[in-house]
Design an enzyme around this catalytic site. Structure first.
Site, short mmCIF file in Angstrom:
data_model
loop_
_atom_site.label_atom_id
_atom_site.label_comp_id
_atom_site.label_asym_id
_atom_site.label_seq_id
_atom_site.Cartn_x
_atom_site.Cartn_y
_atom_site.Cartn_z
N CYS A 22 41.94 75.86 -2.70
CA CYS A 22 41.44 76.13 -4.15
C CYS A 22 42.48 76.74 -5.01
O CYS A 22 42.07 76.47 -6.19
CB CYS A 22 40.35 77.05 -3.89
SG CYS A 22 40.45 78.64 -3.32
N ASP B 16 42.54 78.99 2.30
CA ASP B 16 42.30 79.78 1.25
C ASP B 16 42.93 81.37 1.39
O ASP B 16 43.51 81.50 2.55
CB ASP B 16 40.65 79.94 0.44
CG ASP B 16 40.35 80.78 -0.66
OD1 ASP B 16 41.46 81.20 -1.19
OD2 ASP B 16 39.36 81.38 -0.71
N GLN C 256 34.13 75.29 -7.50
CA GLN C 256 35.17 74.88 -6.82
C GLN C 256 34.94 73.66 -5.89
O GLN C 256 35.40 72.76 -5.94
CB GLN C 256 35.71 75.91 -6.17
CG GLN C 256 36.88 75.65 -5.15
CD GLN C 256 38.27 75.21 -5.98
OE1 GLN C 256 38.49 75.98 -6.74
NE2 GLN C 256 38.88 74.31 -5.64
N ARG D 294 38.39 70.33 -11.28
CA ARG D 294 37.57 71.53 -11.66
C ARG D 294 36.91 71.29 -13.27
O ARG D 294 35.53 71.25 -13.32
CB ARG D 294 38.35 72.81 -11.79
CG ARG D 294 39.07 73.25 -10.53
CD ARG D 294 37.82 73.77 -9.74
NE ARG D 294 36.92 74.57 -10.24
CZ ARG D 294 37.14 75.93 -10.48
NH1 ARG D 294 38.12 76.62 -9.63
NH2 ARG D 294 36.18 76.72 -10.83
N HIS E 283 31.36 79.82 -4.32
CA HIS E 283 32.18 79.32 -5.28
C HIS E 283 31.72 77.83 -5.72
O HIS E 283 32.67 76.88 -5.22
CB HIS E 283 33.72 79.46 -5.13
CG HIS E 283 34.40 79.26 -6.12
ND1 HIS E 283 34.16 79.30 -7.39
CD2 HIS E 283 35.99 79.42 -6.37
CE1 HIS E 283 35.29 78.95 -8.30
NE2 HIS E 283 36.49 79.18 -7.55
N ARG F 12 31.85 85.00 -13.42
CA ARG F 12 32.71 85.41 -12.31
C ARG F 12 32.58 86.89 -12.02
O ARG F 12 32.84 87.62 -13.00
CB ARG F 12 34.25 85.17 -12.38
CG ARG F 12 35.08 85.55 -11.48
CD ARG F 12 36.57 84.95 -11.35
NE ARG F 12 36.39 83.53 -11.12
CZ ARG F 12 37.15 82.82 -10.71
NH1 ARG F 12 38.61 83.54 -10.81
NH2 ARG F 12 37.32 81.45 -10.20
N1 NVA Z 1 38.43 83.43 -1.87
C1 NVA Z 1 39.48 83.65 -3.16
C2 NVA Z 1 39.28 82.52 -3.89
C3 NVA Z 1 39.96 82.32 -5.12
C4 NVA Z 1 39.87 81.16 -6.24
C5 NVA Z 1 38.80 84.80 -4.10
O1 NVA Z 1 37.86 85.14 -4.17
O2 NVA Z 1 39.72 85.59 -4.49
N1 CP Z 2 40.30 78.32 -7.79
C1 CP Z 2 40.09 79.11 -8.66
O1 CP Z 2 38.77 79.32 -8.63
O2 CP Z 2 41.11 79.65 -9.32
P1 CP Z 2 41.13 80.75 -10.48
O3 CP Z 2 40.76 82.01 -9.72
O4 CP Z 2 42.52 80.55 -11.12
O5 CP Z 2 40.12 80.42 -11.63
#
Ligand code: NVA
Ligand code: CP
Length: 316
Positions: free
Chosen positions: A270, A231, A140, A298, A137, A110
């Site tokens: 998500c 989101d 997801q 997931r 992502h 990540r």
């Molecule tokens: N768009 C959000 C998704 C979190 C799972 C982010 O990048 O923070």
């Molecule tokens: N949806 C998702 O990726 O959640 P986290 O940021 O908690 O991993």
């Protein structure tokens, strides 16, 4: 049963959903559904295998679902916290990757910048999986595809709406529609549309699959969709921006938006969610919400993906 030779995915990187064909996504989802029904046949399928989980940003779902999921298959996951300590500072991304590939069978990362994933993938002989970047992502959206199917939505004819910021999750959802041949309407305020390059790539895939991608500022476009997805307005790593919040406010997913979509429309997110911002509590906590199914899935979708990338998809 698997719909294609399981070894086609072995050793591959998954940085965007577009790294997978629809057939390959089908294989991941079929395997995920089988695992979800009963893990018994896959216990030990990845015994002695290991993953390194590199996280430059916070996580609940991704981290826990990978760690517990790997354990279910007999593999171990080693978590490295890179928050405040970005990959590539202590040593180059390439040196880092070339160390990790000597111990681990797969890297799950990540990252703040998608370029870090590309550099890891370019130097590592083991698969690199995007666990969220600024651009996409895919893990997801694999879980979301499984969730849609469980709720009776066919991916090749689905009608989805994404409402809010044209962000990483939105971009991977567009990829799904483009690959599968479904339709997606993205409702954003002006200036917050999805990345133009990724959109162009998705449009060219959609031209082949028969998918439809519409970008609009008009919330009325959610009429008749099978699922409304939203989101956070401000994603991890973005600076809070009152002007952006103000622009997003009129696109809050509330009872009126869900009414417009229709009585059968699912609500998807998500997570993490911000009640009172991108979604109201009555919607996310209401009967059409499938957000916790998405969260559960997931683990199953990622387990299937990892098993296929590591050649452990055959029952142990
Ligand atoms: N768009 C959000 C998704 C979190 C799972 C982010 O990048 O923070
Ligand atoms: N949806 C998702 O990726 O959640 P986290 O940021 O908690 O991993």
């Amino acid at each position: 049963m698997q719909t294609l030779a399981v070894d086609r995915l072995v050793g591959r990187h998954v940085l965007h959903l577009t790294d997978l064909s629809f057939d390959e996504i089908r294989s991941v989802l079929d395997l995920a559904a089988q695992m979800k029904r009963d893990y018994a046949a896959w216990r030990g399928a990845l015994a002695q295998r290991s993953a390194v989980l590199l996280f430059e940003k916070p996580s609940l779902r991704t981290r826990v679902s990978f760690e517990i999921g790997l354990a279910k298959l007999g593999a171990i996951g080693v978590y490295i916290d890179h928050q405040g300590n970005p990959i590539g500072v202590r040593e180059t991304v390439e040196d880092y990757g070339r160390n990790l590939e000597r111990w681990a069978d797969v890297l799950v990362a990540r990252v703040n910048s998608h370029a870090t994933l590309e550099r890891l993938a370019a130097c590592c002989r083991v698969p690199v999986i995007n666990a969220l970047s600024d651009l996409s992502h895919p893990c997801q959206i694999l879980a979301d595809a499984l969730t849609l199917e469980e709720h009776g939505v066919r991916l090749d004819s689905m009608r989805l709406a994404f409402v809010g910021d044209g962000n990483n999750v939105c971009q991977s959802l567009i990829d799904l529609a483009a690959i599968a041949g479904g339709s997606i309407v993205v409702v954003t305020p002006p200036g917050f549309e999805p990345n133009a390059q990724l959109l162009a790539r998705a449009r060219s895939l959609a031209a082949v699959s028969g998918g439809r991608i519409e970008i609009t500022h008009d919330i009325a476009a959610v009429r008749g969709v099978q699922a409304v997805y939203t989101d956070a307005w401000i994603s991890m790593g973005q600076t809070d921006d009152p002007a952006k919040r103000a622009a997003m406010q009129r696109l809050q997913v509330n009872a009126d938006v869900m009414r417009l979509a229709g009585p059968e429309a699912l609500f998807m997110h998500c997570l993490p969610a911000h009640r009172g911002e991108e979604v109201t509590a009555d919607v996310i906590d209401g009967p059409r919400s499938v957000v916790f199914d998405q969260a559960e899935n997931r683990m199953h979708a990622q387990n299937a993906l990892v098993a296929l990338l590591l050649g452990g998809a055959g029952a142990a």
